[in-house]
Design an enzyme around this catalytic site. Structure first.
Site, PDB file in Angstrom:
ATOM      1  N   CYS A 117       0.803  -1.224   0.000  1.00 54.79           N
ATOM      2  CA  CYS A 117       0.000   0.000   0.000  1.00 54.79           C
ATOM      3  C   CYS A 117       0.835   1.272   0.000  1.00 54.79           C
ATOM      4  O   CYS A 117       0.322   2.350  -0.310  1.00 54.79           O
ATOM      5  CB  CYS A 117      -0.951   0.001   1.189  1.00 54.79           C
ATOM      6  SG  CYS A 117      -2.174  -1.330   1.140  1.00 54.79           S
ATOM      7  N   HIS A 256      -3.027   7.380   2.260  1.00 62.83           N
ATOM      8  CA  HIS A 256      -3.485   6.097   1.727  1.00 62.83           C
ATOM      9  C   HIS A 256      -4.882   5.800   2.248  1.00 62.83           C
ATOM     10  O   HIS A 256      -5.146   5.888   3.446  1.00 62.83           O
ATOM     11  CB  HIS A 256      -2.510   4.991   2.143  1.00 62.83           C
ATOM     12  CG  HIS A 256      -3.051   3.615   1.918  1.00 62.83           C
ATOM     13  ND1 HIS A 256      -3.549   3.207   0.696  1.00 62.83           N
ATOM     14  CD2 HIS A 256      -3.178   2.556   2.761  1.00 62.83           C
ATOM     15  CE1 HIS A 256      -3.957   1.954   0.795  1.00 62.83           C
ATOM     16  NE2 HIS A 256      -3.742   1.536   2.035  1.00 62.83           N
ATOM     17  N   ASN A 286     -10.119   0.066  -0.106  1.00 65.82           N
ATOM     18  CA  ASN A 286      -8.655   0.116  -0.080  1.00 65.82           C
ATOM     19  C   ASN A 286      -8.128  -0.515  -1.365  1.00 65.82           C
ATOM     20  O   ASN A 286      -8.214  -1.725  -1.553  1.00 65.82           O
ATOM     21  CB  ASN A 286      -8.141  -0.643   1.145  1.00 65.82           C
ATOM     22  CG  ASN A 286      -6.626  -0.637   1.261  1.00 65.82           C
ATOM     23  OD1 ASN A 286      -5.913  -0.284   0.330  1.00 65.82           O
ATOM     24  ND2 ASN A 286      -6.125  -1.047   2.410  1.00 65.82           N
TER      25      ASN A 286
END
Length: 350
Positions: A117, A256, A286
């Site tokens: 990520c 993020h 996500n």
């Protein structure tokens, strides 16, 4: 190749993002999992996610996003392509050369970066280094992941969180003082905590397993939340210090998009007002390495990001890995919303 005077900075010159057309909302998930729309939204802030369908892969998403970023930059050629992904189409070879080929960029340097990520921030730093070293004057940086393929289909702890998507930017050689110039960068890792987010099987350590769940993501959510909040805040402070910016000078914080509570916790640690936090996780989930460019694209399209704005970027991922950077937002052309009717690029060249 760039001349010496062009090597001072990597400048954001194009932006694009793409989401697979298939949308799965919380209500649909609640029909097969022990969960509800309220439970998911309260804990994550997510209302829906885009999911790849059979036959669609990370290379497809990366190609679409890359094509849009190239168009935004008004360019059909770059010197290198850096693909941030933790879900390549195959373990070997890397996926970046396939993306380059589909975009008609055969022959350029193309490689994958896997910081999960945090991958897009790592890829930005890598591309900026290529430009600073004079190895490239223009680089396409793509973040794309299909994390829906790594979650156990009946795990209510991970299925609602992850979606699939791709986002990309074009960086060009420029000067540190101009709008869009990236940097400073702050990058870190902690391998002792690798087990907090891990897919145990499929790599060289455990090539095969009799337990099917070993091929899916295992996540220690509480510990991840704690580390993500603290590490992103620490890294963001380092970037602000290096940039010479006070917190109250930041116009937008783009973190993020893992969990809205993490974003709010980081903002609270930093002292960034909630209204200055870019949040698009409600519509995307996500999307791992695609998260930052997707959020940037949404914020650019809706007018949140305006030329001259001071933008702070930070991400955290498995590994553990985390990092941050900053820029003053440039004037960009032809940036399209990823929330639109979409197609898949199958041709070898556009």
């Amino acid at each position: 190749m760039p001349t010496q005077e062009m090597r001072g900075a990597a400048v954001l010159a194009g932006l694009g993002a793409w989401l697979p057309p298939h949308v799965v909302d919380n209500h649909e998930l609640s029909q097969r999992l022990d969960t509800s729309d309220e439970w998911i939204r309260t804990r994550t802030g997510i209302g829906q996610r885009h999911i790849v369908t059979p036959g669609m892969s990370t290379v497809d998403l990366a190609t679409e996003a890359g094509a849009l970023a190239l168009r935004s930059a008004g360019s059909d050629q770059v010197d290198a392509l850096v693909l941030a992904t933790a879900t390549p189409d195959q373990v070997c070879p890397a996926s970046a050369p396939q993306v380059a080929s589909r975009l008609g960029l055969t022959g350029i340097a193309a490689f994958d970066v896997n910081a999960v990520c945090a991958g897009f921030v790592y890829a930005l730093a890598t591309a900026s280094g290529l430009i600073a070293a004079g190895a490239a004057s223009r680089v396409l940086v793509v973040g794309a992941d299909t994390f829906s393929t790594l979650v156990e289909p009946n795990d209510r702890g991970t299925v609602p969180i992850f979606g699939d998507g791709g986002g990309a930017v074009v960086l060009r050689a420029g000067t540190p003082g101009e709008l869009g110039a990236l940097g400073p960068f702050d990058l870190h890792s902690d391998g002792e905590l690798a087990d907090l987010l891990v897919v145990p099987a499929g790599g060289s350590k455990m090539r095969r397993s009799d337990d099917p769940t070993d091929y899916f993501l295992a996540m220690q959510g509480t510990a991840v939340f704690r580390h993500a909040s603290a590490r992103m805040a620490e890294s963001s402070r380092e970037v602000l210090r290096a940039a010479g910016w006070a917190v109250d000078e930041v116009d937008s914080f783009v973190g993020h998009q893992a969990n809205v509570r993490i974003l709010n916790a980081v903002a609270k640690h930093l002292g960034v007002p909630k209204e200055d936090v870019v949040v698009n996780i409600e519509r995307t989930g996500n999307t791992s390495a695609a998260s930052i460019p997707l959020a940037l694209t949404d914020a650019c399209v809706d007018g949140t990001l305006k030329p001259g704005d001071k933008v702070l970027i930070s991400a955290f991922g498995a590994g553990l890995t985390w990092g941050s950077t900053a820029l003053r937002w440039p004037e960009l052309a032809d940036v399209e919303s990823p929330h639109r009717e979409q197609r898949i690029v199958q041709a070898a060249a556009l």
